[in-house]
Design an enzyme around this catalytic site. Structure first.
Site, PDB file in Angstrom:
ATOM      1  N   ASP A 210      -3.143 -68.641 -65.369  1.00 42.58           N
ATOM      2  CA  ASP A 210      -1.942 -68.828 -66.167  1.00 42.58           C
ATOM      3  C   ASP A 210      -2.001 -70.180 -66.869  1.00 42.58           C
ATOM      4  OD1 ASP A 210       1.073 -68.841 -66.837  1.00 42.58           O
ATOM      5  OD2 ASP A 210       0.877 -66.976 -65.710  1.00 42.58           O
ATOM      6  N   HIS A 271       5.736 -71.642 -66.868  1.00 40.04           N
ATOM      7  CA  HIS A 271       5.398 -70.224 -66.738  1.00 40.04           C
ATOM      8  C   HIS A 271       4.448 -69.997 -65.566  1.00 40.04           C
ATOM      9  CE1 HIS A 271       3.315 -66.428 -67.867  1.00 40.04           C
ATOM     10  NE2 HIS A 271       4.457 -66.108 -68.459  1.00 40.04           N
ATOM     11  N   SER A 434       5.943 -60.737 -67.558  1.00 38.36           N
ATOM     12  CA  SER A 434       5.271 -61.836 -66.851  1.00 38.36           C
ATOM     13  C   SER A 434       5.820 -62.007 -65.448  1.00 38.36           C
ATOM     14  CB  SER A 434       5.470 -63.155 -67.603  1.00 38.36           C
ATOM     15  OG  SER A 434       4.510 -63.336 -68.602  1.00 38.36           O
TER      16      SER A 434
END
Length: 573
Positions: A210, A271, A434
């Protein structure tokens, strides 16, 4: 209950064009499964390999490479990736650019360097891994079009394929609504599942490829992977894996051993920290959030772009690192619509052969992935995940389609977070596929903990076949929500067959690859059963649009044992 599935048109270079006008429907019914705990019959559905991607994506010298620029991916300037022919001496040559074919292209585009993409893959690896040894990056001025260079290289005989390299967008949808807490666990029966298996009771590793993970986060640190073969901070590559002091993972953007997010990339780092927490936050510690895996190990890998936030540039290099270093599950909460890449599928195949299950987000465009494909979720061997809310409604943003394997809660998910501008912001709500993807990755860790000998195929199919159908709550998307929303309890307790289409063969009456009016077409369909043995399988071929007159439409398969592949043949005019 009777279960239907449609076959999808193939993206292979050679196909029967007029078949695109025919919707083929297979009907499976009246079978019994040995040792099928609940006796519930499961749908036979097509696996993604044929519908979405041929083994090498597209043939050499064809134009589809130019279409990639129209997708959501971003071309990385100044570089292309090539894979040399397996028997080419160029892969071992000291100066491969001096070969006649490459030398001409190198001179035309002023290519400055040709570097092995994975120089640390040992030569002793089995033959199925050697494709990585044949991969190189070629470097040139950022002012030259990478697509043009790739197409020129694609014409060199020694080159198996040449492609641009891409950066992929992240797939989170920010959501400031804080009215709920972690209701996703109730939605998938996680509490009951935790009475059966917990990640802390095994040694399953989930890699988070990621935008960077705050591995020192108060609710992550205790679960972060430790490379026991590496001596910390001694400046030596002790385990000879090509990465110095990679005790806790790797940062491809900065080429160092700190997989944290970069200060100039707050979205990437937030994220990656959020997805890591969803899959493997420290659980039952009286602090912060819980995770579905209940303390599986997290391997953080920063695959972000060096100068660009909201983008993943080294995702496939990160997948190789994760697979090489023992990750059982690899989560990829990023992707883009577009055409398939031979290079990227080769990387997926490598991880699959190494025993890693790749779980990937299916996209946030409210689009049908059957029509365009969404990568890496649409590649072979990937468990693709769409998003629902906690009431089993498809999230408004989530992509859909037969080619998506499962759905999971991904709306308003609370998890760990990182913000370089606000160190007090340790937790946040986010929405997106996600968020759904790491939930399924964490569930895969639970199933793997309980069943450590499961293969990648068995692990993927166990999660898929035990999902709860949600078509009734989403009538607009009926038959386009994969196997349904995952059920953690059923994934750990139920058993049954999983019969999937793994290939099709067509023979036209004229044997020339062209379907003419009135010509008999023979269709052979290959089925593989990945889980419990199943007997008395009845398969029916139907045409929805009335174009085809099916003369042989039914077949019966007496027995398919676990791991077996069998064929059934049909014909139509």
């Amino acid at each position: 209950m009777t279960h239907y599935f449609r076959s999808l048109p193939s993206r292979r270079k050679k196909f029967f064009p007029s078949l695109l006008l025919i919707s083929l429907l297979f009907l499976l019914s009246q079978f019994s499964a040995s040792n099928a705990g609940t006796g519930v019959r499961k749908a036979v559905t097509p696996q993604k390999q044929s519908p979405l991607l041929s083994p090498l994506g597209y043939a050499k010298g064809t134009a589809p490479i130019a279409l990639a620029a129209k997708s959501g991916r971003t071309l990385i300037p100044g570089v292309v990736v090539v894979r040399m022919q397996k028997d080419s001496r160029l892969g071992k040559a000291a100066f491969p650019l001096q070969s006649p074919g490459l030398a001409a292209v190198a001179a035309q585009y002023n290519i400055s360097a040709m570097r092995p993409l994975f120089p640390n893959i040992p030569d002793s690896r089995p033959a199925r891994f050697h494709g990585l040894k044949e991969m190189y990056t070629l470097h040139f001025s950022e002012h030259i079009d990478p697509i043009e260079v790739a197409m020129a290289l694609d014409g060199v005989p020694e080159v198996l394929y040449a492609e641009p390299k891409y950066a992929y967008p992240l797939l989170a949808v920010p959501d400031d609504s804080l009215y709920s807490q972690m209701q996703q666990f109730q939605a998938i029966s996680a509490e009951l599942a935790w009475d059966i298996a917990r990640g802390e009771n095994g040694d399953v590793v989930i890699a988070i490829v990621d935008g960077g993970t705050d591995w020192q986060h108060e609710d992550l640190n205790a679960n972060i992977w430790n490379n026991a073969d590496e001596v910390p901070d001694n400046g030596v590559d002790d385990d000879n894996n090509g990465y110095v002091d990679d005790v806790r993972g790797w940062n491809f953007a900065r080429r160092n051993n700190d997989p944290s997010g970069l200060s100039g990339q707050p979205v990437n780092g937030g994220h990656g920290t959020h997805t890591a927490g969803t899959a493997g936050a420290v659980t039952n510690n009286k602090l912060g959030v819980a995770s579905i895996s209940w303390n599986a190990t997290i391997m953080p890998i920063n695959a972000s772009a060096g100068q660009q936030d909201r983008a993943i540039q080294y995702g496939f290099e990160g997948i190789v690192y994760a697979a090489e270093n023992g990750a059982d599950i690899i989560n990829c909460s990023w992707g883009s619509p577009g055409i398939p890449s031979s290079f990227e599928q080769d990387i997926i195949d490598f991880a699959y052969a190494k025993g890693s299950l790749i779980v990937a987000a299916a996209g946030n465009d409210n689009a049908n992935n059957d029509l365009t494909g969404f990568f890496p979720a649409s590649y072979n061997h990937v468990l693709s995940v769409g998003s629902t809310n906690n009431a089993d409604r498809k999230s408004s943003f989530s992509n859909y389609g037969i080619s998506i394997d499962v759905f999971a809660p991904g709306s308003s998910i609370l998890s760990t977070y990182w913000s370089p501008s606000d160190s007090s912001r340790k937790y946040a709500f986010n929405s997106g596929t996600s968020m759904a993807s790491p939930l399924v990755a964490g569930l895969a860790a639970l199933v793997k903990t309980k069943n450590p000998d499961m293969t990648v195929d068995q692990l993927r199919e166990q999660i898929r076949t035990t999902s709860d159908p949600i078509d009734a709550l989403n009538s607009r998307y009926a038959d386009s929500l994969g196997a349904g929303r995952v059920n953690a309890l059923k994934a750990l307790t139920e058993s049954g067959p999983s019969v999937r289409i793994v290939g099709t063969r067509f023979i036209d009456g004229g044997a020339n690859g062209i379907i003419n009016a009135g010509e008999n077409i023979e269709v052979t369909v290959l089925f593989t059963n990945y889980l419990s043995p199943v007997s008395d399988v009845s398969v029916e071929l139907r045409a929805f649009d009335g174009v085809a007159d099916i003369s042989v439409k039914q077949a019966t398969i007496s027995q398919i044992n676990s791991g077996d592949t069998t064929a059934a043949t049909f014909s139509f005019l």
